[in-house]
Design an enzyme around this catalytic site. Structure first.
Site, PDB file in Angstrom:
ATOM      1  CE  LYS A 289      92.642  55.591   8.748  1.00 28.70           C
ATOM      2  NZ  LYS A 289      92.293  56.640   9.628  1.00 28.70           N
TER       3      LYS A 289
ATOM      4  N   GLY B 148      90.782  50.207  12.843  1.00 28.55           N
ATOM      5  CA  GLY B 148      90.974  50.295  14.100  1.00 28.55           C
ATOM      6  C   GLY B 148      91.624  49.652  14.784  1.00 28.55           C
ATOM      7  CB  THR B 149      95.253  50.069  15.222  1.00 27.19           C
ATOM      8  OG1 THR B 149      95.383  49.381  13.945  1.00 27.19           O
ATOM      9  CG2 THR B 149      95.865  50.019  16.371  1.00 27.19           C
ATOM     10  CG  ASN B 150      95.149  54.666  16.820  1.00 28.70           C
ATOM     11  OD1 ASN B 150      95.680  55.351  17.706  1.00 28.70           O
ATOM     12  ND2 ASN B 150      95.413  55.111  15.707  1.00 28.70           N
ATOM     13  CD1 TRP B 151      87.015  52.325  20.118  1.00 33.54           C
ATOM     14  CD2 TRP B 151      85.993  51.514  17.523  1.00 33.54           C
ATOM     15  NE1 TRP B 151      85.711  52.378  19.289  1.00 33.54           N
ATOM     16  CE2 TRP B 151      84.888  51.940  18.212  1.00 33.54           C
ATOM     17  CE3 TRP B 151      85.411  51.162  15.958  1.00 33.54           C
ATOM     18  CZ2 TRP B 151      83.641  51.335  17.646  1.00 33.54           C
ATOM     19  CZ3 TRP B 151      84.818  50.503  15.780  1.00 33.54           C
ATOM     20  CH2 TRP B 151      83.909  51.015  16.655  1.00 33.54           C
TER      21      TRP B 151
ATOM     22  CG  HIS C 261     100.606  50.103  11.915  1.00 28.37           C
ATOM     23  ND1 HIS C 261      99.077  49.562  12.128  1.00 28.37           N
ATOM     24  CD2 HIS C 261      99.890  51.444  11.993  1.00 28.37           C
ATOM     25  CE1 HIS C 261      98.103  50.310  12.886  1.00 28.37           C
ATOM     26  NE2 HIS C 261      98.977  51.584  12.657  1.00 28.37           N
TER      27      HIS C 261
END
Length: 208
Positions: free
Chosen positions: A45, A47-50, A104
Site C-alpha cells: 500500500k 504505490g507499488t501497483n501504480w 513486499h
C-alpha cells in the site's frame, strides 16, 4: 483471534500474510534474478501497483514487452492469488525478459539477487548511472569517476568543502556507527518512540 491479525502469521519476528507460506519463503531466497529484471520492492500500500503500471506502460511503448509477459497479472512474487494455481515466483521463473518483479518481502527474505547482488561494485554502479542518464562516456572517464567516488575520496572532498554544511555529511562510511553516537538512554528512547508509532503494524527495522 479475529480481524486482521487472523490473516497474519509471524516468521523470524516478521508478520506476514497467510497467503505467503514457509515453503515459498525458502524457495524465493534462491530465485534467480536476471540482470535485465525490473524490480519493484516496497511496503504494501505504498504505490507499488501504480509504479509497476507506469513501468509496464513504458516497456510496452518502447516495444520491449507486451501483454503476454505482463507480470502484473499475478502480483508480488511471494503471493498466490486466490484464482492462481501456484505462487507468483513459479510463474515468473518461466517468463521471458524483461520481467517485472514485484515483492513486499523484507530484505532478509528477498531473493539474494535483490538483497545481496553480486554484480553491485562501484565501477558497475557508475556504469549503470551513466546508462540511466543516457550519456556517452569512454571507459577511462568512467573509471576516473568511480575512483573519485570511493568513500575516502568523496569524504576528502566534502570535508574540505567551502560550504560549511557539507563538511559533516560524510562520517565513517560504515554500518552501525550510530552506536558510537547514541547513548544507551537515547537508543532506548528511540526504540520506545518506534514502538509507540509502529507497534501493531508489523513494521520492524534492523538498525544493525
Amino acid at each position: 483471534m479475529s480481524g486482521r491479525h487472523s490473516m497474519l502469521w509471524t516468521h523470524e519476528g516478521v508478520s506476514l500474510s497467510r497467503v505467503i507460506t514457509k515453503e515459498t519463503l525458502d524457495a524465493v531466497l534462491d530465485f534467480q534474478i536476471r540482470d535485465d529484471d525490473i524490480v519493484v520492492a516496497s511496503f504494501p500500500k505504498t504505490g507499488t501497483n501504480w509504479l509497476a503500471e507506469i513501468a509496464v506502460k513504458i516497456l510496452r511503448a518502447a516495444g520491449k514487452t507486451d501483454k503476454s509477459v505482463d507480470s502484473m497479472e499475478f502480483g508480488p512474487m511471494e503471493m498466490k492469488r486466490p484464482t492462481a494455481t501456484q505462487p507468483g515466483y513459479i510463474t515468473l521463473a518461466d517468463m521471458p525478459s524483461p520481467r517485472l518483479v514485484m515483492t513486499h518481502l523484507p530484505v532478509k527474505f528477498a531473493p539474494q539477487g535483490i538483497s545481496k547482488p553480486q554484480n553491485k561494485d562501484l565501477l558497475s554502479a557508475v556504469k549503470t548511472i551513466v546508462a540511466f542518464l543516457e550519456v556517452d562516456l569512454d571507459e577511462a572517464t568512467v573509471k576516473d569517476i568511480a575512483e573519485a567516488s570511493t568513500f575516502d575520496n568523496m569524504k576528502a572532498g566534502l570535508d574540505n568543502s567551502t560550504i560549511a554544511e557539507r563538511r559533516g555529511i560524510a562520517r565513517k562510511g560504515i554500518i552501525g556507527d550510530w552506536k558510537n553516537t547514541f547513548s544507551s538512554e537515547e537508543s532506548a528512547a528511540f526504540d520506545a518512540w518506534c514502538e509507540k508509532k509502529l507497534g501493531g503494524t508489523g513494521l520492524t527495522f534492523d538498525f544493525e
